[in-house]
Write a protein that holds these residues in place. Structure first.
Motif, PDB file in Angstrom:
ATOM      1  N   GLU A  82       0.707  -1.178   0.050  1.00  0.00           N
ATOM      2  CA  GLU A  82      -0.064   0.186  -0.122  1.00  0.00           C
ATOM      3  C   GLU A  82       0.812   1.115   0.124  1.00  0.00           C
ATOM      4  N   ALA A  83       2.098   1.239  -0.918  1.00  0.00           N
ATOM      5  CA  ALA A  83       2.705   2.427  -0.919  1.00  0.00           C
ATOM      6  C   ALA A  83       2.459   2.991  -1.937  1.00  0.00           C
ATOM      7  N   ILE A  84       1.947   2.589  -2.992  1.00  0.00           N
ATOM      8  CA  ILE A  84       1.485   3.052  -4.249  1.00  0.00           C
ATOM      9  C   ILE A  84       0.005   2.524  -4.545  1.00  0.00           C
ATOM     10  N   ARG A  85      -0.702   3.239  -5.411  1.00  0.00           N
ATOM     11  CA  ARG A  85      -2.157   2.465  -5.849  1.00  0.00           C
ATOM     12  C   ARG A  85      -2.274   2.734  -7.523  1.00  0.00           C
ATOM     13  N   ARG A  86      -2.993   1.952  -8.025  1.00  0.00           N
ATOM     14  CA  ARG A  86      -3.429   2.353  -9.519  1.00  0.00           C
ATOM     15  C   ARG A  86      -4.499   3.179  -9.615  1.00  0.00           C
ATOM     16  N   SER A  87      -4.110   4.426 -10.166  1.00  0.00           N
ATOM     17  CA  SER A  87      -4.937   5.614 -10.038  1.00  0.00           C
ATOM     18  C   SER A  87      -6.035   5.555 -11.227  1.00  0.00           C
ATOM     19  N   ARG A  88      -5.294   4.804 -12.421  1.00  0.00           N
ATOM     20  CA  ARG A  88      -6.292   4.725 -13.528  1.00  0.00           C
ATOM     21  C   ARG A  88      -5.664   3.651 -14.572  1.00  0.00           C
ATOM     22  N   LYS A  89      -6.678   3.388 -15.506  1.00  0.00           N
ATOM     23  CA  LYS A  89      -6.335   2.841 -16.447  1.00  0.00           C
ATOM     24  C   LYS A  89      -6.687   3.187 -17.866  1.00  0.00           C
ATOM     25  N   ILE A  90      -5.573   3.216 -18.815  1.00  0.00           N
ATOM     26  CA  ILE A  90      -5.903   3.507 -20.327  1.00  0.00           C
ATOM     27  C   ILE A  90      -5.406   2.523 -21.223  1.00  0.00           C
ATOM     28  N   GLY A  91      -6.655   2.052 -21.634  1.00  0.00           N
ATOM     29  CA  GLY A  91      -6.440   0.938 -22.652  1.00  0.00           C
ATOM     30  C   GLY A  91      -6.106  -0.332 -21.642  1.00  0.00           C
ATOM     31  N   ASN A  92      -4.892  -0.913 -22.125  1.00  0.00           N
ATOM     32  CA  ASN A  92      -4.359  -2.006 -21.199  1.00  0.00           C
ATOM     33  C   ASN A  92      -3.187  -1.634 -20.301  1.00  0.00           C
ATOM     34  N   VAL A  93      -3.082  -0.301 -20.185  1.00  0.00           N
ATOM     35  CA  VAL A  93      -2.011   0.245 -19.426  1.00  0.00           C
ATOM     36  C   VAL A  93      -2.454   0.840 -17.786  1.00  0.00           C
ATOM     37  N   HIS A  94      -1.876   0.482 -17.078  1.00  0.00           N
ATOM     38  CA  HIS A  94      -2.176   0.703 -15.409  1.00  0.00           C
ATOM     39  C   HIS A  94      -1.158   2.008 -15.141  1.00  0.00           C
ATOM     40  N   LEU A  95      -1.732   3.104 -14.606  1.00  0.00           N
ATOM     41  CA  LEU A  95      -1.072   4.169 -14.106  1.00  0.00           C
ATOM     42  C   LEU A  95      -0.896   4.043 -12.666  1.00  0.00           C
ATOM     43  N   PHE A  96       0.174   4.414 -12.028  1.00  0.00           N
ATOM     44  CA  PHE A  96       0.224   4.204 -10.406  1.00  0.00           C
ATOM     45  C   PHE A  96       0.635   5.526 -10.098  1.00  0.00           C
ATOM     46  N   GLN A  97       0.477   5.907  -8.730  1.00  0.00           N
ATOM     47  CA  GLN A  97       0.766   6.881  -8.026  1.00  0.00           C
ATOM     48  C   GLN A  97       0.958   6.663  -6.793  1.00  0.00           C
ATOM     49  N   PRO A  98       2.105   7.330  -6.143  1.00  0.00           N
ATOM     50  CA  PRO A  98       2.386   7.054  -4.585  1.00  0.00           C
ATOM     51  C   PRO A  98       1.226   7.522  -3.549  1.00  0.00           C
ATOM     52  N   VAL A  99       1.167   6.684  -2.644  1.00  0.00           N
ATOM     53  CA  VAL A  99       0.118   6.992  -1.394  1.00  0.00           C
ATOM     54  C   VAL A  99       0.911   7.288  -0.402  1.00  0.00           C
ATOM     55  N   VAL A 100       2.318   6.718  -0.082  1.00  0.00           N
ATOM     56  CA  VAL A 100       2.977   7.364   0.986  1.00  0.00           C
ATOM     57  C   VAL A 100       4.085   8.365   0.558  1.00  0.00           C
ATOM     58  N   ALA A 101       4.009   9.196   1.487  1.00  0.00           N
ATOM     59  CA  ALA A 101       4.748  10.373   1.292  1.00  0.00           C
ATOM     60  C   ALA A 101       6.129  10.165   1.328  1.00  0.00           C
ATOM     61  N   ARG A 102       7.170  11.093   0.422  1.00  0.00           N
ATOM     62  CA  ARG A 102       8.373  10.778   0.532  1.00  0.00           C
ATOM     63  C   ARG A 102       8.957  10.986   1.927  1.00  0.00           C
ATOM     64  N   ARG A 103       8.476  12.157   2.774  1.00  0.00           N
ATOM     65  CA  ARG A 103       8.771  12.459   4.154  1.00  0.00           C
ATOM     66  C   ARG A 103       8.791  11.170   4.985  1.00  0.00           C
ATOM     67  N   ALA A 104       7.611  10.668   4.847  1.00  0.00           N
ATOM     68  CA  ALA A 104       7.233   9.563   5.653  1.00  0.00           C
ATOM     69  C   ALA A 104       8.118   8.357   5.662  1.00  0.00           C
ATOM     70  N   ALA A 105       8.575   8.045   4.220  1.00  0.00           N
ATOM     71  CA  ALA A 105       9.182   7.008   3.909  1.00  0.00           C
ATOM     72  C   ALA A 105      10.521   7.022   4.285  1.00  0.00           C
ATOM     73  N   LEU A 106      11.050   8.396   4.326  1.00  0.00           N
ATOM     74  CA  LEU A 106      12.725   8.616   4.590  1.00  0.00           C
ATOM     75  C   LEU A 106      12.595   8.508   6.056  1.00  0.00           C
ATOM     76  N   HIS A 107      11.432   9.208   6.947  1.00  0.00           N
ATOM     77  CA  HIS A 107      11.501   8.853   8.228  1.00  0.00           C
ATOM     78  C   HIS A 107      11.861   7.570   8.584  1.00  0.00           C
TER      79      HIS A 107
END
Length: 127
Positions: A54-79
């Protein structure tokens, strides 16, 4: 939500997503340095693992291609990464600070900024 523990390659993929935003697996792969670029299927596996964590999620699908975006913030991951590292060396920051100073990676300006942040935090705790 707890921040998941991330591997080096997972962090590399996350860094690409944090800096470039929503991407597909191919775009993530293309954003990696050519000389050290893993196989497409490796990135596909890493993306799947990041989804499961659950660090990223599928944000949308275009044709057969899934697009992903981060759910976890950079700062939280670095901490989380820094906390994990400190726990490996006994929880003390002194050895890290000493190394940064001796290696020249921490400048006097960095030290002054850290001192300001430390004083601000100390004052907030008093209030």
């Amino acid at each position: 939500m707890a921040v998941p523990r991330l591997s080096k390659l997972e962090l590399q993929v996350m860094e690409i997503l944090w800096s470039r935003g929503e991407l597909c697996v191919r775009d993530i792969l293309d954003a990696m340095p050519p000389k050290k670029r893993p196989a497409y299927t490796t990135i596909q596996t890493i993306v799947h693992r990041l989804e499961v964590k659950e660090a990223i999620r599928r944000s949308r699908k275009i044709g057969n291609v899934h697009l992903f975006q981060p759910v976890v913030a950079r700062r939280a991951a670095l901490h989380r990464l820094i906390d994990d590292f400190l726990s490996l060396i006994g929880g003390r920051a002194y050895p890290v600070m000493t190394h940064l100073i001796e290696s020249g990676r921490m400048t006097l300006d960095d030290f002054k900024e850290a001192e300001k942040a430390f004083k601000k935090l100390a004052n907030e705790k008093k209030s």
